[in-house]
Design a protein around this motif. Structure first.
Motif, PDB file in Angstrom:
ATOM      1  N   ARG A  56      47.157  50.349  37.565  1.00 37.84           N
ATOM      2  CA  ARG A  56      47.062  49.187  38.454  1.00 37.84           C
ATOM      3  C   ARG A  56      45.843  48.381  38.020  1.00 37.84           C
ATOM      4  N   PHE A  57      46.080  47.132  37.642  1.00 35.09           N
ATOM      5  CA  PHE A  57      45.011  46.261  37.200  1.00 35.09           C
ATOM      6  C   PHE A  57      44.881  45.087  38.167  1.00 35.09           C
ATOM      7  N   VAL A  58      43.659  44.760  38.511  1.00 37.26           N
ATOM      8  CA  VAL A  58      43.372  43.577  39.314  1.00 37.26           C
ATOM      9  C   VAL A  58      42.671  42.595  38.389  1.00 37.26           C
ATOM     10  N   LEU A  59      43.303  41.446  38.191  1.00 36.29           N
ATOM     11  CA  LEU A  59      42.800  40.433  37.267  1.00 36.29           C
ATOM     12  C   LEU A  59      42.460  39.170  38.058  1.00 36.29           C
ATOM     13  N   TYR A  60      41.404  38.496  37.649  1.00 38.51           N
ATOM     14  CA  TYR A  60      40.990  37.259  38.308  1.00 38.51           C
ATOM     15  C   TYR A  60      40.996  36.137  37.278  1.00 38.51           C
TER      16      TYR A  60
END
Length: 162
Positions: A44-48
């Motif tokens: 699970r990756f959270v990218l901004y």
């Protein structure tokens, strides 16, 4: 002698409603288990990413298949460089930029991207901002990384963008 207390407010639920409730709960459990099963074996990756015309970042969550031959941080940086799937966001680097190397040594991350990052593009941010957002993303997701060194086409990019 027995007494029977009757309460007019208590009603028996009809059988057809019980079946409907049971079916609804069963469907909800099925959907949630399928959702969980789809995420097993994935990172699970959270990218901004920066929003076009605004001074704020948009959060994007991705589930990327785990690659046993690749470190999680390498997969993350590759996804980040590839750009957003959300409309109206800007890429960190120009189209065609690829990750050349990425590794951690003594709490320092070394990231090398191709020379395409030097090309200015209307759908990407400036080089300085791209490096700044790259570092910000990595720091938010990998707290063990204390320092980040970025290289473009093998050339070290100085500390201006810290």
């Amino acid at each position: 002698m027995t007494f029977e207390i009757k309460n007019e407010t208590t009603k028996k639920i009809p059988r057809k409603y019980l079946i409907l409730i049971f079916a609804a709960v069963l469907i909800a459990v099925l959907f949630s288990s399928v959702s969980v099963a789809r995420k097993i074996g994935k990172n699970r990756f959270v990218l901004y990413y920066p929003l076009v015309g605004k001074d704020r970042l948009v959060k994007e969550v991705r589930y990327v298949p785990k690659n046993p031959s690749q470190d999680k941080i390498v997969s993350y940086v590759e996804e980040l460089i590839d750009g957003s799937f959300i409309q109206r966001t800007r890429s960190l680097f120009s189209l065609g930029t690829v990750l050349e190397f990425c590794f951690v040594r003594d709490d320092e991350l070394f990231v090398g991207v191709s020379k395409e990052a030097l090309y200015l593009s209307s759908d990407s941010v400036s080089i300085e901002d791209g490096i700044k957002y790259l570092k910000k993303n990595v720091r938010k997701n990998f707290h063990n990384v204390k320092k980040i060194s970025v290289f473009i086409d093998g050339n070290y990019i100085g500390e201006k963008s810290e």
